[in-house]
Write a protein that holds these residues in place. Structure first.
Motif, PDB file in Angstrom:
ATOM      1  N   ALA A 854     -18.193  -2.467 -19.201  1.00 55.44           N
ATOM      2  CA  ALA A 854     -18.092  -2.487 -20.660  1.00 55.44           C
ATOM      3  C   ALA A 854     -19.343  -3.147 -21.226  1.00 55.44           C
ATOM      4  CB  ALA A 854     -16.848  -3.236 -21.111  1.00 55.44           C
ATOM      5  N   GLY A 855     -19.714  -2.733 -22.422  1.00 55.98           N
ATOM      6  CA  GLY A 855     -20.817  -3.360 -23.138  1.00 55.98           C
ATOM      7  C   GLY A 855     -20.335  -3.839 -24.484  1.00 55.98           C
ATOM      8  N   GLY A 856     -21.122  -4.677 -25.140  1.00 51.80           N
ATOM      9  CA  GLY A 856     -20.695  -5.195 -26.433  1.00 51.80           C
ATOM     10  C   GLY A 856     -21.862  -5.690 -27.263  1.00 51.80           C
ATOM     11  N   LYS A 857     -21.512  -6.388 -28.370  1.00 59.76           N
ATOM     12  CA  LYS A 857     -22.526  -6.851 -29.319  1.00 59.76           C
ATOM     13  C   LYS A 857     -22.670  -8.376 -29.336  1.00 59.76           C
ATOM     14  CE  LYS A 857     -21.395  -3.007 -32.430  1.00 59.76           C
ATOM     15  NZ  LYS A 857     -20.848  -2.651 -33.765  1.00 59.76           N
ATOM     16  N   ASP A 858     -21.645  -9.104 -28.892  1.00 60.72           N
ATOM     17  CA  ASP A 858     -21.611 -10.563 -29.041  1.00 60.72           C
ATOM     18  C   ASP A 858     -21.776 -11.247 -27.690  1.00 60.72           C
ATOM     19  OD1 ASP A 858     -21.236 -13.163 -29.773  1.00 60.72           O
ATOM     20  OD2 ASP A 858     -19.168 -12.922 -30.489  1.00 60.72           O
ATOM     21  N   ILE A 859     -23.002 -11.677 -27.393  1.00 59.86           N
ATOM     22  CA  ILE A 859     -23.252 -12.300 -26.085  1.00 59.86           C
ATOM     23  C   ILE A 859     -22.584 -13.662 -25.960  1.00 59.86           C
ATOM     24  CG2 ILE A 859     -25.406 -13.494 -26.703  1.00 59.86           C
ATOM     25  CD1 ILE A 859     -26.455 -12.338 -23.937  1.00 59.86           C
ATOM     26  N   SER A 860     -22.246 -14.288 -27.096  1.00 63.45           N
ATOM     27  CA  SER A 860     -21.587 -15.598 -27.040  1.00 63.45           C
ATOM     28  C   SER A 860     -20.181 -15.495 -26.463  1.00 63.45           C
ATOM     29  CB  SER A 860     -21.527 -16.208 -28.443  1.00 63.45           C
ATOM     30  OG  SER A 860     -20.672 -15.442 -29.286  1.00 63.45           O
ATOM     31  N   GLY A 861     -19.639 -14.270 -26.384  1.00 65.01           N
ATOM     32  CA  GLY A 861     -18.285 -14.110 -25.854  1.00 65.01           C
ATOM     33  C   GLY A 861     -18.202 -14.071 -24.339  1.00 65.01           C
ATOM     34  N   LEU A 862     -19.342 -14.131 -23.642  1.00 66.32           N
ATOM     35  CA  LEU A 862     -19.310 -14.052 -22.172  1.00 66.32           C
ATOM     36  C   LEU A 862     -18.540 -15.217 -21.550  1.00 66.32           C
ATOM     37  CD1 LEU A 862     -22.881 -12.743 -21.248  1.00 66.32           C
ATOM     38  CD2 LEU A 862     -20.727 -11.486 -21.198  1.00 66.32           C
ATOM     39  N   ASP A 863     -18.635 -16.417 -22.173  1.00 64.10           N
ATOM     40  CA  ASP A 863     -17.893 -17.570 -21.636  1.00 64.10           C
ATOM     41  C   ASP A 863     -16.387 -17.314 -21.716  1.00 64.10           C
ATOM     42  OD1 ASP A 863     -20.153 -19.043 -20.992  1.00 64.10           O
ATOM     43  OD2 ASP A 863     -20.283 -19.940 -22.996  1.00 64.10           O
ATOM     44  N   LYS A 864     -15.942 -16.707 -22.797  1.00 62.74           N
ATOM     45  CA  LYS A 864     -14.519 -16.380 -22.948  1.00 62.74           C
ATOM     46  C   LYS A 864     -14.097 -15.316 -21.927  1.00 62.74           C
ATOM     47  CE  LYS A 864     -10.545 -16.593 -25.163  1.00 62.74           C
ATOM     48  NZ  LYS A 864      -9.687 -17.787 -25.046  1.00 62.74           N
ATOM     49  N   VAL A 865     -15.003 -14.380 -21.619  1.00 57.65           N
ATOM     50  CA  VAL A 865     -14.729 -13.384 -20.581  1.00 57.65           C
ATOM     51  C   VAL A 865     -14.455 -14.076 -19.259  1.00 57.65           C
ATOM     52  CG1 VAL A 865     -15.742 -11.517 -19.208  1.00 57.65           C
ATOM     53  CG2 VAL A 865     -16.049 -11.540 -21.681  1.00 57.65           C
ATOM     54  N   VAL A 866     -15.310 -15.036 -18.901  1.00 60.51           N
ATOM     55  CA  VAL A 866     -15.141 -15.766 -17.632  1.00 60.51           C
ATOM     56  C   VAL A 866     -13.820 -16.532 -17.640  1.00 60.51           C
ATOM     57  CG1 VAL A 866     -16.059 -17.662 -16.234  1.00 60.51           C
ATOM     58  CG2 VAL A 866     -17.605 -15.935 -17.177  1.00 60.51           C
TER      59      VAL A 866
END
Length: 877
Positions: A854-866
């Protein structure tokens, strides 16, 4: 009596009684917005019933190709399961347009069935309409009285509105009817249960063979019934069922309409028809569906992802799936039936014979494509079934049904069919919700609400004067309101109009309607059967006023350039590529021309160049238009005029000629007075539409000149960027070689970097509940590097469940990769997991159960992904 003789006897019987033979209309309708397919013999005569058109005959007979797979008349689910329903079928019919009525229709039907065909009178039953109080409709005493002259009253049965009041759709011509049924059971069975108890009760040997419709009403949009201008007869007899009765069979599929196809497919599968129920059903589905698919393609409708094309694709995939599952076909097989079918219908429906190569190629390509995804889709269904069994559930979730549709190409009805075979159901509402969310289909598919027509001039007919005039003094015959999702428009029918209604690939005219007090904008013009319908932005304050109807002349000129150019292009294609080229569709607008044609390979650049040269040479010749109107169809064909498959032509046609040695076509569109008016012709693209069908797009006139100028400017800019080299091609080649060399160097550096990242990640693998888990943020140079890294980790770490949250040049991406054993044992799905995680980066994605990205626009959300990924792995403990 063989099928061909049965058909010819029917036609000749009614010809002897003054009926004109009218060839079958195409199975796929083009100018009727209320229907997608011809579902009854009367469709092509609808305007005659409504009084919108007249013909030079009052009695007609034909055998009509029909398709019933959508809307009110939908027999798809019964096909193959029983022995008498079909998707495509022939409907034998006779019609009276304001001439004879119930007496003759009943008398001739009885005479044909019992005297000509020799069906036993004691095996026949008839029904009459019992009336309906809610509609104010009385018992059809008239029909009853006529029937009792021929048949014992004990065999005349009452029928309710469902069975004995025929309606084509929600609106339109309708009326009471009399059905004729035959009891094909043995004497012992008849003695046990009387046939009258089984009429209209879905018994496979007590079946309706003929329906005599007494057309006398018009159903309005508000449900009211109004009397038609005249009373008509519309009959329809199922050719396949009649063959069953006359050939003494217990099934339509046992007649010679189907046995050649059955023998062919059974031989290909190495099975014997009649020995095993599941293989018999599969064979019946296949031999029924190949007819619908082949006739649709012959009529110009190719399998696709929308409208009529999607219906044909669904039918084809249903047949392929039955062959795959029950007859063990793992390679294309349907296309092998086309030759058998074409030979069967040769001499009557010759469109199959003349296009057999095209039909075969289109079907084979569709089969090949679907078989590639079918196997994986069925494996995914097995995983879903195993998960449901483990959870003791019986409903396949809507999102999983959508995944099968979106990823594996399974139409929802195919998933539902397989589910039923396994004692499961599908969450259809959930599927629809997922479809709306993913495709945003709700807006595009919003249905319009049509009001009833308001009549102004009741006895007027529509006259089109647009070949000779661009303006006309007109009055309104009728109008109505159309409510769409975001706007309300109005439809107006004029007694005299220069506006061309969209048809034959040519778009409709725009313009204005002017009265002494106001001006209405005509936004579009469409053909609705034989009506020319003008779409306006408002209704006139005085509908009875006289209006000046005036088309947009400049726009019409551009359309004429493009339309005449399609004729020149068609001739040039045949000259360069061969006489096998036939038009398969077109779009002629004011901005572009699009031309689809039969050809089995890419049109090479040198061929494109030659085609352009020929067309432009014909333009420079300034060939004068030779237009002939009201030419008898046989005379037109003798002139060499090309008729297009899938188009319906009357007894008299219009012939457009640009030099009889070059281009002679049947055409109803508007054209230039001489080819020189076109100015310039330029092809801008050539591509594939389907197997054996190519598409050319081109510009003409000012648009072509503008295009050439833009290309020249772009070329000049490229030269300037490269410092105006003497040899532009050589300079660009050198630049590409240098770029290739640098790319290899960069890939080497990326591989080295990714290798180090992989080694570091392997050290972070943790075992949770017997699963090797890896949840990490990483920085990588590209999406390809992320995919490569994911698969290398999977290959090197057993029983792996890994989620990587990647920063790729400042943009977020997620990778989910799962060992296949975990997918099966734990019911995990990488595609669903990545879709859920992607919400954190304001993105989306998908993939297969074992790997998805998946790709997205908000790189700040990567921590929430983890964080959420770690919650998933924690549940393994």
């Amino acid at each position: 009596m063989q099928a061909k003789e049965i058909r010819s006897k029917f036609i000749s019987f009614f010809e002897e009684k003054g009926h004109k033979y009218v060839p079958s209309a195409p199975m796929v309708l083009k100018n009727d917005p209320t229907l997608m397919f011809t579902n009854a013999g009367m469709n092509q005569f609808k305007d005659l019933f409504l009084g919108n058109a007249t013909a030079d005959y009052t009695r007609a007979v034909n055998s009509q190709k029909c398709l019933r797979v959508s809307g009110k008349h939908n027999d798809l689910e019964e096909v193959g399961i029983d022995t008498y329903h079909h998707t495509m079928f022939e409907m034998l019919g006779n019609w009276s347009f304001g001439d004879y009525f119930k007496k003759e229709a009943i008398q001739w039907a009885w005479q044909l069935l019992t005297e000509v065909y020799g069906l036993p009178k004691d095996k026949l039953y008839v029904t009459v309409f019992e009336g309906d109080e809610s509609e104010g409709l009385k018992f059809d005493q008239e029909a009853y009285d006529f029937w009792k002259e021929f048949i014992d009253e004990s065999r005349i049965l009452n029928g309710n509105k469902k069975d004995n009041f025929w309606e084509m759709g929600e609106t339109g011509p309708c009326g009471p009817c009399s059905e004729i049924h035959i009891d094909l059971r043995s004497d012992e069975e008849i003695a046990s249960v009387p046939g009258k108890d089984l009429v209209n009760n879905d018994h496979p040997q007590v079946v309706e063979i003929w329906n005599l419709v007494f057309m006398q009403f018009d159903r309005k949009a508000d449900g009211r019934l109004e009397n038609l201008p005249a009373q008509h007869i519309d009959t329809g007899m199922g050719f396949e069922r009649l063959a069953m009765a006359l050939q003494g069979k217990k099934s339509n599929y046992d007649t010679d309409v189907f046995t050649p196809l059955i023998d062919k497919i059974a031989g290909e599968a190495g099975v014997k028809y009649g020995e095993k129920e599941e293989t018999d059903i599969a064979i019946r589905v296949i031999v029924d569906h190949i007819r619908a698919i082949s006739f649709a393609i012959a009529d110009g409708t190719l399998p696709s992802n929308n409208k009529a094309g999607y219906v044909i694709r669904r039918i084809l995939r249903r047949a392929v799936r039955y062959g795959y599952t029950f007859l063990n076909f793992d390679s294309p097989f349907l296309y092998k039936l086309v030759d058998v079918l074409a030979d069967q219908y040769k001499g009557f429906f010759d469109e199959l014979d003349s296009q057999r190569e095209l039909i075969s190629k289109v079907i084979k390509e569709e089969e090949t494509g679907f078989l590639r995804t079918l196997d994986n889709g069925l494996k995914r269904l097995e995983q879903i079934k195993d998960k449901l069994a483990f959870q003791n559930e019986t409903i396949i979730e809507g999102r999983e049904v959508f995944e099968l549709y979106d990823t594996y190409g399974f139409p929802v009805d195919l998933t539902a069919l397989i589910a039923r075979e396994n004692g499961l159901t599908i969450d259809e509402a959930g599927f629809n919700s997922a479809m709306a969310e993913q495709k945003n289909r709700s807006k595009a598919d919003a249905a319009s609400e049509k009001g009833d027509w308001t009549e102004i001039l009741t006895d007027s007919k529509v006259e089109f004067v647009g070949y000779d005039q661009e303006t006309a003094e007109s009055r309104i015959i009728k109008y109505r309101e159309i409510k769409e999702a975001k706007r309300t428009v109005y439809q107006i029918v004029l007694d005299k109009t220069p506006f061309y209604g969209e048809s034959g690939g040519q778009v409709g005219d725009t313009g204005v309607l002017k009265s002494d007090s106001e001006t209405l904008k005509v936004l579009d013009t469409q053909k609705e059967n034989d009506l020319i319908v003008h779409f306006t932005d408002k209704l006139p304050s005085d509908p009875s006023a006289t209006f000046k109807a005036e088309i947009n002349s400049n726009r019409r000129s551009l359309i004429k350039f493009n339309h005449s150019a399609t004729h020149l292009l068609h001739a040039a294609l045949r000259e360069v590529l061969g006489n096998h080229v036939q038009q398969k569709g077109s779009l002629v607008s004011d901005s572009i021309l699009r031309f689809d044609f039969s050809h089995f390979s890419k049109v090479e650049p040198e061929q494109i160049e030659k085609i352009e040269q020929i067309v432009n040479a014909r333009i420079r010749e300034n060939i004068q238009l030779d237009e002939k109107r009201s030419v008898p169809i046989d005379e037109a064909k003798s002139l060499g005029a090309m008729a297009l498959f899938g188009e319906k032509y009357g007894d008299f046609v219009r012939v457009i000629t640009f030099n009889p040695k070059y281009s002679v076509e049947l055409c109803g569109g508007t054209h230039v007075g001489a080819t020189g008016n076109i100015g310039l012709f330029k092809i801008v693209s050539e591509s594939a539409v389907a197997a054996g069908v190519r598409r050319i797009e081109a510009f003409t006139g000012p648009k072509a000149f503008e295009y050439v100028q833009e290309q020249e400017k772009e070329l000049k800019s490229v030269k300037e960027l490269l410092k105006n080299p003497k040899d532009l091609t050589k300079a660009i080649t050198a630049l590409m070689e240098e770029q290739k060399k640098l790319t290899k160097e960069i890939e080497g550096l990326h591989a080295k970097q990714s290798g180090q990242v992989k080694d570091d990640l392997k050290k972070e693998v943790a075992e949770v509940g017997g699963v090797n888990t890896l949840i990490q943020k990483v920085v990588l140079p590209s999406g390809d590097a992320l995919k490569k890294l994911s698969f290398e980790l999977k290959n090197e770490v057993n029983n792996l469940f890994a989620i990587l949250a990647a920063d790729i040049d400042g943009k977020p991406q997620i990778s989910v990769i799962i060992d296949e054993a975990l997918v099966k044992d734990k019911g995990l799905n990488a595609g669903q997991i990545v879709r859920d995680l992607a919400k954190n980066i304001k993105g989306g994605g998908g993939g297969q159960p074992f790997f998805a990205t998946a790709g997205g626009k908000d790189i700040s959300g990567l921590d929430k992904v983890v964080e959420e990924a770690q919650e998933i792995t924690a549940s393994f403990a």
